[in-house]
Design an enzyme around this catalytic site. Structure first.
Site, PDB file in Angstrom:
ATOM      1  N   GLU A 143       0.692   7.451   2.111  1.00 11.41           N
ATOM      2  CA  GLU A 143       0.169   8.809   2.037  1.00 11.41           C
ATOM      3  C   GLU A 143      -0.676   8.992   3.284  1.00 11.41           C
ATOM      4  O   GLU A 143      -1.570   8.176   3.528  1.00 11.41           O
ATOM      5  CB  GLU A 143      -0.776   8.926   0.838  1.00 11.41           C
ATOM      6  N   ARG A 167      -1.261  -6.370  -5.002  1.00  8.93           N
ATOM      7  CA  ARG A 167      -1.984  -5.901  -3.842  1.00  8.93           C
ATOM      8  C   ARG A 167      -2.644  -7.068  -3.109  1.00  8.93           C
ATOM      9  O   ARG A 167      -3.131  -7.997  -3.758  1.00  8.93           O
ATOM     10  CB  ARG A 167      -3.134  -5.053  -4.360  1.00  8.93           C
ATOM     11  N   LYS A 226      -9.200   3.050   0.474  1.00 13.01           N
ATOM     12  CA  LYS A 226      -9.264   4.072   1.518  1.00 13.01           C
ATOM     13  C   LYS A 226     -10.527   4.916   1.388  1.00 13.01           C
ATOM     14  O   LYS A 226     -11.108   5.319   2.384  1.00 13.01           O
ATOM     15  CB  LYS A 226      -8.056   5.000   1.407  1.00 13.01           C
TER      16      LYS A 226
END
Ligand code: ATP
Ligand code: MG
Length: 572
Positions: free
Chosen positions: A43, A268, A278
């Protein structure tokens, strides 16, 4: 002797990770005619970090390994948080890591029309409805994992009314937040994602690619899986938190009736002494805790690049940590090991003194300058030798001298001898102190002319070897010594009443003025394609910062040298 390993060979003999096992089984079974097609789907709402690098290496690596393809696709469904700046940085980072999406650069926003059509299919099947509840009401009626949700009173709207309202949502008739389109699935489902999730919302916002042509936007969950399907991705690899979304993705694909990619989840990557969300990285930048996204202390790819990490070291790190099914935390020292290993082979050596104190060699001729020689890189003979000027006055590290040392101190002290790397053995005779501060201002030594490095008689053994730089020829440079950004191994694991910011390391950046041997000026730092990373002998690996000019050099410390002592004594 250390064996030289070919990383390619090693990869071949290593056992398959669980994703490779799935892919190979699919190939054997002729699934998708044996085709392998992956994608990296960021994204564009922030800069990429080392965790994304893992995902990039994995996806592009699998594409390469199985003669398949890998797309770069921006999942740009949220116009509010996304920016062109992020798109550009992401492309730069993927390329820098050494991967190529060729002509397969896509954007979920390219599929907005198609996604709208998919929504119409669901409405026509009675599988989606326009709901007039507010966001608050929707979340209140969702229930909890142990308590079923409540059906919306708008759930029974007719297909005609839904089609009418949805098309009017699109044409901009209704303000933000007044209506949404929801999938009609199951408010009793134990999986919260299946409880009539919102799939479209009204948002009169400018999109970085589609401009103002849309005022309704699909939710990420309604775009991601379908985008994979449109691109005929065979293996949609994503992180574990999407496991619970998989039933929903499968439901969309099945109800819309389109090609079904296979989703595989892996853990992850987390790394010690840093944060990776983020949101938190953005906060650090916005609040001025660091100097931008590419601050060399950041775990971002651009931060690591600026710090002096190489793409090879990051790819090697990604490879070494493998692919896990369960959440885990990788020790940052493994990443440091990977860059050390790479730079040890490739970076030329320089002598640099970071905390200089003057040494005067009393019995050395005042006007003499000798050219000493030392290997540019002892790991790579083809790099040849460099010349290092030696003279009466030199700098050594302040820490390499002690007036009153313990027995185990093998560096310079009154009456003791050390070897100056690539030069002579010197012996400390006396010190001169600053009368005001008491700090040592000068160390006076004598040298033994018989001990010149490389000469047959130079074999006399002394315990310590020091690096040094001749005063007159020294090149001054700013050196930024970075340390870990956080003092806590897992800064996300906070004690009561604290936030991750309470664990920031106040000493994560120290700036010093160093004295460097003059060959730094002829190393080709500013020539295109020139290598700008060095090992400062006995100290660590350093990389030229982008703030450097030919007039003023600026270095970043990439990593300190581990085991520098034993190394120096062996390579003497
Ligand atoms: P957001 O919360 O904004 O979604 P994100 O870190 O998931 O943040 P994306 O841009 O969605 O960011 O991530 C792109 C891809 O990188 C996704 O496939 C995601 O699963 C993967 N990814 C993100 N973080 C990690 C990580 N720490 N380790 C491995 N893969 C990651
Ligand atoms: Mg994400």
């Amino acid at each position: 002797m250390e064996e030289t390993k070919n990383p390619e060979d090693e990869r071949e003999t290593r056992s398959l990770n669980f994703i490779e096992e799935i892919i190979e089984e699919d190939i054997r079974n002729g699934v998708n005619e044996g085709r392998v097609h992956t994608r990296f789907p960021p994204e564009p709402n922030g800069y990429l970090h080392i965790g994304h690098a893992k995902s990039i290496c994995l996806n592009f690596g699998l594409g390469k390994k199985y003669n398949g393809k890998t797309n770069l696709r921006f999942d740009d469904t949220n116009p509010v948080r996304e920016e062109v700046e992020y798109v550009d940085s992401i492309m730069e980072d993927v390329r820098w890591l050494g991967f190529d999406w060729e002509d397969r650069l896509f954007y979920a926003s390219d599929y907005f029309e198609q996604l709208y059509e998919y929504a119409l299919i669901l409405i026509r099947k009675g599988k989606a409805f326009v709901c007039d509840m507010t966001a608050g009401e929707i979340s209140e009626t969702r229930g909890t994992p142990t308590r079923p949700g409540k059906e919306s009173i708008y759930r029974s709207r007719s297909i005609e009314e839904n089609l009418d309202l949805f098309s009017r949502m699109r044409t901009g008739e209704f303000p933000d937040g007044t209506r949404v389109l929801r999938a009609k699935i199951d408010m009793d489902s134990p999986n919260m994602h299946m409880r009539d999730p919102v799939i479209y919302r009204i948002l009169h916002a400018h999109h970085h690619r589609t401009g103002d042509s849309w005022c309704i936007y699909p939710m990420y969950d309604f775009a991601h899986g379908q985008s994979d399907s449109i691109e005929r991705i065979t293996h949609s690899i994503c992180t574990l938190e999407f496991e619970v979304h998989r039933p929903l993705y499968d439901w969309f694909i099945r109800e819309i009736g389109i090609y079904a990619p296979r989703q595989i989840e892996f853990a992850r990557l987390n790394v010690t002494y840093t944060v990776m969300s983020k949101r938190k990285l953005l906060e650090l930048v916005r609040d001025g805790n660091v100097n931008g996204w590419d601050d060399p202390r950041m775990p971002t790819i651009c931060g690591l690049r600026r710090r002096g990490f190489t793409p090879e070291s990051i790819r090697n790190f990604a490879d070494t940590i493998g692919v896990a099914k369960r959440d885990n935390v990788i020790d940052v020292s493994l990443l440091e090991f990977c860059i050390r290993e790479d730079l040890n082979k490739r970076a030329n050596r320089l002598m640099a003194v970071l905390n200089p104190v003057k040494v005067v060699i009393d019995n050395y001729p005042g006007d003499l300058v000798e050219e000493m020689e030392s290997a540019s890189n002892p790991e790579d003979e083809s790099k040849g030798k460099r010349k290092i000027p030696f003279s009466k006055t030199i700098f050594i590290e302040r820490e390499d001298f002690m007036e009153d040392p313990p027995n185990k101190f093998f560096r310079l002290a009154p009456g003791r001898e050390v070897r100056l790397k690539a030069a002579y053995i010197i012996r400390c005779e006396s010190v001169v102190k600053d009368p005001e501060t008491g700090e040592i201002a000068e160390i006076h030594c004598t040298y033994d002319p018989q001990t010149k490095s490389g000469m047959p008689e130079s074999n006399r053994k002394v315990k310590g070897t020091l690096h040094w730089v001749s005063e007159k020829q020294a090149v001054k440079a700013e050196v930024r010594l970075y340390d870990r950004l956080f003092t806590r191994e897992n800064p996300d694991d906070v004690e009561e009443g604290k936030t991750y910011k309470d664990y920031m390391n106040p000493d994560s950046l120290k700036v010093v003025t160093a004295m460097i041997e003059p060959s730094v000026l002829t190393a080709g730092i500013f020539t295109p394609g020139g290598f700008d990373k060095f090992q400062f002998e006995r100290i660590g690996y350093f990389s030229v910062d982008k703030d450097s000019t030919p007039e003023k050099l600026v270095f970043n410390r990439v990593v300190p040298l581990k085991d520098s002592w034993s190394k120096v004594e062996k390579t003497k």
